[in-house]
Design an enzyme around this catalytic site. Sequence first.
Site, PDB file in Angstrom:
ATOM      1  N   ARG A  34       0.840  -1.204   0.000  1.00 34.54           N
ATOM      2  CA  ARG A  34       0.000   0.000   0.000  1.00 34.54           C
ATOM      3  C   ARG A  34       0.869   1.246   0.000  1.00 34.54           C
ATOM      4  O   ARG A  34       1.779   1.375   0.837  1.00 34.54           O
ATOM      5  CB  ARG A  34      -0.902  -0.013   1.238  1.00 34.54           C
ATOM      6  CG  ARG A  34      -1.667   1.286   1.482  1.00 34.54           C
ATOM      7  CD  ARG A  34      -2.643   1.111   2.628  1.00 34.54           C
ATOM      8  NE  ARG A  34      -3.326   2.318   3.005  1.00 34.54           N
ATOM      9  CZ  ARG A  34      -3.001   3.067   4.070  1.00 34.54           C
ATOM     10  NH1 ARG A  34      -1.995   2.725   4.856  1.00 34.54           N
ATOM     11  NH2 ARG A  34      -3.676   4.155   4.343  1.00 34.54           N
ATOM     12  N   ARG A  75      -8.963  18.811   8.954  1.00 32.89           N
ATOM     13  CA  ARG A  75      -7.896  18.971   9.945  1.00 32.89           C
ATOM     14  C   ARG A  75      -7.896  20.373  10.518  1.00 32.89           C
ATOM     15  O   ARG A  75      -8.297  21.321   9.836  1.00 32.89           O
ATOM     16  CB  ARG A  75      -6.522  18.728   9.293  1.00 32.89           C
ATOM     17  CG  ARG A  75      -6.342  17.305   8.841  1.00 32.89           C
ATOM     18  CD  ARG A  75      -5.015  17.095   8.143  1.00 32.89           C
ATOM     19  NE  ARG A  75      -4.932  15.734   7.634  1.00 32.89           N
ATOM     20  CZ  ARG A  75      -4.598  14.670   8.358  1.00 32.89           C
ATOM     21  NH1 ARG A  75      -4.257  14.827   9.642  1.00 32.89           N
ATOM     22  NH2 ARG A  75      -4.589  13.469   7.837  1.00 32.89           N
ATOM     23  N   LYS A 221     -13.209   2.918   1.004  1.00 36.01           N
ATOM     24  CA  LYS A 221     -12.874   2.851   2.430  1.00 36.01           C
ATOM     25  C   LYS A 221     -14.130   3.226   3.211  1.00 36.01           C
ATOM     26  O   LYS A 221     -14.649   4.329   3.071  1.00 36.01           O
ATOM     27  CB  LYS A 221     -11.725   3.806   2.739  1.00 36.01           C
ATOM     28  CG  LYS A 221     -10.420   3.352   2.103  1.00 36.01           C
ATOM     29  CD  LYS A 221      -9.351   4.410   2.158  1.00 36.01           C
ATOM     30  CE  LYS A 221      -8.818   4.660   3.557  1.00 36.01           C
ATOM     31  NZ  LYS A 221      -7.731   5.690   3.519  1.00 36.01           N
ATOM     32  N   THR A 282      -6.352  -1.119  10.133  1.00 37.70           N
ATOM     33  CA  THR A 282      -6.097  -0.202  11.249  1.00 37.70           C
ATOM     34  C   THR A 282      -5.811  -0.888  12.586  1.00 37.70           C
ATOM     35  O   THR A 282      -6.662  -1.595  13.133  1.00 37.70           O
ATOM     36  CB  THR A 282      -7.251   0.819  11.475  1.00 37.70           C
ATOM     37  OG1 THR A 282      -7.731   1.273  10.223  1.00 37.70           O
ATOM     38  CG2 THR A 282      -6.750   2.009  12.271  1.00 37.70           C
TER      39      THR A 282
END
Length: 483
Positions: A34, A75, A221, A282
């Site tokens: 990845r 963010r 995702k 994760t």
Amino acid sequence: MTTRRTKIVATLGPASQSPEVLEQLIVAGIDVARLNFSHGTPDEHKARAQLVRDLAAKHGRHVALLGDLQGPKIRIAKFTSKRIELKEGDTFRLSVTHPRDAGTQDVVGIDYPDLIKDCGVGDDLLLDDGRVVMTVKNKTADELECTVLIGGPLSDNKGINRRGGGLTAPALTAKDKADIKLAAEMELDYLAVSFPRDAADMELARRLRDEAGSTAWLVAKVERAEAVKDDEALDGLIRASDAVMVARGDLGVEIGDAELVGIQKKIILHSRRYNKAVIVATQMMESMITNPMPTRAEVSDVANAALDNTDAVMLSAESAAGAYPVEAVKAMARVCLGAEKHPISQKSSHRLGKTFERCDESVALAAMYTANHFPGVKAIISLTESGYSPLIMSRLRSSIPIYAFTPHREAQARVALFRGVYTVPFDPLAYPADKVSQAAVDELIKRGAVEPGDWVVLTKGDSYHGTGGTNTLKVLHVGDPIV
Ligand code: G6P
């Protein structure tokens, strides 16, 4: 040949980009590398990809390349002092107008203009993957005034989520669009779309991918609360994708850890039901960032995902930035192999009592039924153009390896992600039509996968090219003459 069915996706990064470490990762068994487009430059990604391809070829392995788009992660901006410390009960403001590099103990800027519109008084905001939590007490035209519920350090550019989801930035940013072109140039095998809200986001990604001339399969995702709010939303997203990733980091923050495991199981089940590959991601081996051994809880996490029949388990920081990337891959491989010995990962009731939609699907599933129920079958050979036939087969639980025989580079790499599927480069057009089956079986004998006396199940079509044409199932006795 390896017999592990559960595949390993390893994220590359500073800890794993040297040729020495990368070679060890490939030998230890990674199936997909990845490339995280949130970090690194195009040139760094290109160099890593080339190295993966060269080293995989050197070891006769097929390792797919997955590019992971950064997506619209929302963010906070930066602090004058880089880092502040918040305490429970503190008042803290998030501002869409405050200077980007001048956050203070009281306020920080945020680059998401819709923040004020999307949030209301009483909402909980989770910063830095939920390490810091605050609740909105008041809002003005350009600021949210919050009270800190869980304090802690907060530093530059940390992510922000709303509990329950609903910060609705479009899934593809300008950077993502540029990275889709990069993926086309690099001939990546998979492209992961971050934070898709629904099928429309995947359709847009598919259009951009096609325009860029890429053949990468798209991975959705699943990481927003909206995407899992009901079966309709989840299934819509899954059906619009080629593969699915259970992206537990942001998903866990948005829906809460209590719901996460049940949702993970559901995503795996639904992905397989809709003939999609699925990756669980994760923190699977998180403690191995700093320790050479996984915890029992991590072992259990990986094993349970394998027992639930995921196609792949994924390493993030463990292989990208940890101290023990090779050990992490070895530990994952070992734990998956152990889990696969359990009978529940070998028997299937997949689509029993259901009708099938296509001829090739029917033949693929009949092949699995035959292989699982006829003792003596040691291998399944699927002649495939695109990887579709072995994908359908691998949705069904089995302990018999499925060999994808294909001449195409794309399909050879793509099937590396599929559970229990192994690549065999093979061009049926190199043989007269009546010698193809024999040549395919000979190839497995040469590789030591079968021997005289074994049975092999083989599927193919009437013509030896063209996707979707599978209409033939043969049950072959190794050693007897085969036509
Ligand atoms: C190869 C075989 C054909 C088969 C096809 C299936 O081309 O030679 O006989 O029909 O694969 O490809 P698919 O992409 O549907 O798995």
